[in-house]
Motif scaffolding. Structure first.
Motif: not given
Length: 398
Positions: A162-167, A186-193, A204-208, A233-235
């Motif tokens: 299973p995969r999920k896409q987020y804007k 798999l693609k894109g970047v998320v921020d951790v808060f 903000p404490i990190g980027t994945i 970003s879109d992920v």
């Protein structure tokens, strides 16, 4: 007859329903002996390969995290440009270790053996043959070599997970949500808060980025989310629910190196979050010291925890010959928390060993323990770890 190019030659709906093949009159009435056994064997083999690929992706994510942490100390930045195909290619290359451009039954058997999973070449060959034939039926293509897995086959295999896409701008989950899934980017970047209990704002404490994972802490500990994940970003995310992720963790291939490395990564992330909250606290005070000044001595009562803003700190053992240096701490490191957590005197002496002196953020015991109490995961790890464990973690303590 259904796929005839000429419309006049195709079956009508009535003709299709009356066709002997559709009605089953031409089907064999003889029971296929051992079919359930062969199907069960094939499904088990597929599960081994799928879990092997997932374990490899997780191992590579952990290794990349360690390398990027080292790179960050040299001023290098995390690349955000990797795509899903590059992430899958890394897993493919792990199995195709000699760079042939395809995976053979021997490659599968050997790689899984390295992961402590038994699959002989015959079993691997049957798996590859059936998998490649199934994919070819969906999308026919000419293969230069039979009974091999190409990159596209591995991509198809992982696409079944299973995969999920987020804007961009959306949230995958928020702090306090139930922990239902493990995610691999798999693609894109998320921020951790994390949420500041003092201001209510997000810190903000990190980027994945691509090839890395998140969400493992809450699933493993069966606790609420301890952070918020927002999409920079879109992920595109590969998703394992709690049941499937814990099932993977119980596999032999996940035990040992992968499991211990993940625990070490969790501890590092937890301590990193603790560092951020301490630094962001409005109760933090600045302190500057001259070179060779003593920050605290062995046997002192623990009153403050320190975060190094500038300079270097040496932690020494006064009782050893020549006052042995136990470890050196640098910018971003936290020290002094062990005494506050254990209610015991300082177990070493800390001295500013920076040539130009040192600068710290320091937080008193009451405010530090209040922050720790809000981070259950950190609290559990910090209470369980002694100085030797902290020396092996990302954040060194004394």
């Amino acid at each position: 007859a259904l796929l005839e190019p000429g419309v006049s030659k195709r079956y009508t709906a009535k003709q299709m329903l009356n066709d002997p093949w559709v009605q089953g009159t031409t089907a064999s009435k003889v029971t296929i002996q051992g079919s359930h056994t062969r199907l069960d064997k094939f499904q088990k083999a597929r599960r081994k390969l799928k879990n092997g690929l997932l374990t490899v992706l997780i191992q590579q994510a952990i290794q990349s995290t360690k390398e990027e942490e080292e790179n960050c100390t040299r001023g290098m930045k995390l690349s955000r440009n990797a795509t899903a195909s590059l992430v899958v290619k890394r897993a493919f290359d792990y199995f195709d270790s000699d760079g042939k451009g395809y995976i053979t039954p021997d490659d599968v058997s050997t790689t899984l053996a390295d992961l402590d999973v038994e699959m002989d070449c015959t079993e691997a060959g049957d798996l590859i043959t059936n998998a490649s034939q199934a994919y070819d039926r969906k999308r026919p293509r000419k293969r230069a070599i039979k009974d091999i897995l190409e990159y596209e086959d591995v991509a198809n295999f992982l696409a079944e997970i299973p995969r999920k896409q987020y804007k961009r701008g959306s949230f995958v989950f928020r702090e306090g949500d139930d922990s239902e899934n493990f995610y691999l980017v798999l693609k894109g970047v998320v921020d951790v808060f994390v949420e500041s209990k003092e201001t209510g704002g997000l810190i903000p404490i990190g980027t994945i980025g691509p090839g890395h994972f998140f969400g493992e802490q809450g699933v493993i500990a069966n606790m609420k989310r301890s952070a918020t994940i927002g999409c920079a970003s879109d992920v595109d995310l590969l998703v394992l629910d709690k049941k499937d992720f814990n099932s993977l963790r119980n596999e032999a291939m996940f035990k040992g190196k992968t499991e211990s490395s993940m625990e070490e990564l969790i501890l590092g992330r937890t301590l990193g979050r603790l560092n951020t909250l301490v630094a962001a606290s409005k109760h933090c005070k600045k302190q500057k010291t001259k070179p060779q000044a003593v920050v605290f001595e062995k046997g002192d009562a623990g009153d403050y925890v320190y975060l190094i803003i500038k300079g270097e700190v040496s932690v020494i053992d006064n009782d050893s010959p020549g006052e042995k240096i136990l470890l050196k701490l640098h910018e971003g490191d936290m020290f002094g928390e062990t005494s506050l957590m254990t209610e015991k005197p300082r177990n070493a002496t800390a001295i500013c060993s920076g040539e130009n002196g040192c600068e710290f953020n320091k937080l008193n015991k009451a405010n530090f323990l209040r922050i720790v109490s809000e981070i259950e995961q950190a609290k559990e790890h910090l209470k369980a770890r002694k100085l030797e464990s902290f020396q092996r973690s990302a954040t060194k303590t004394a």
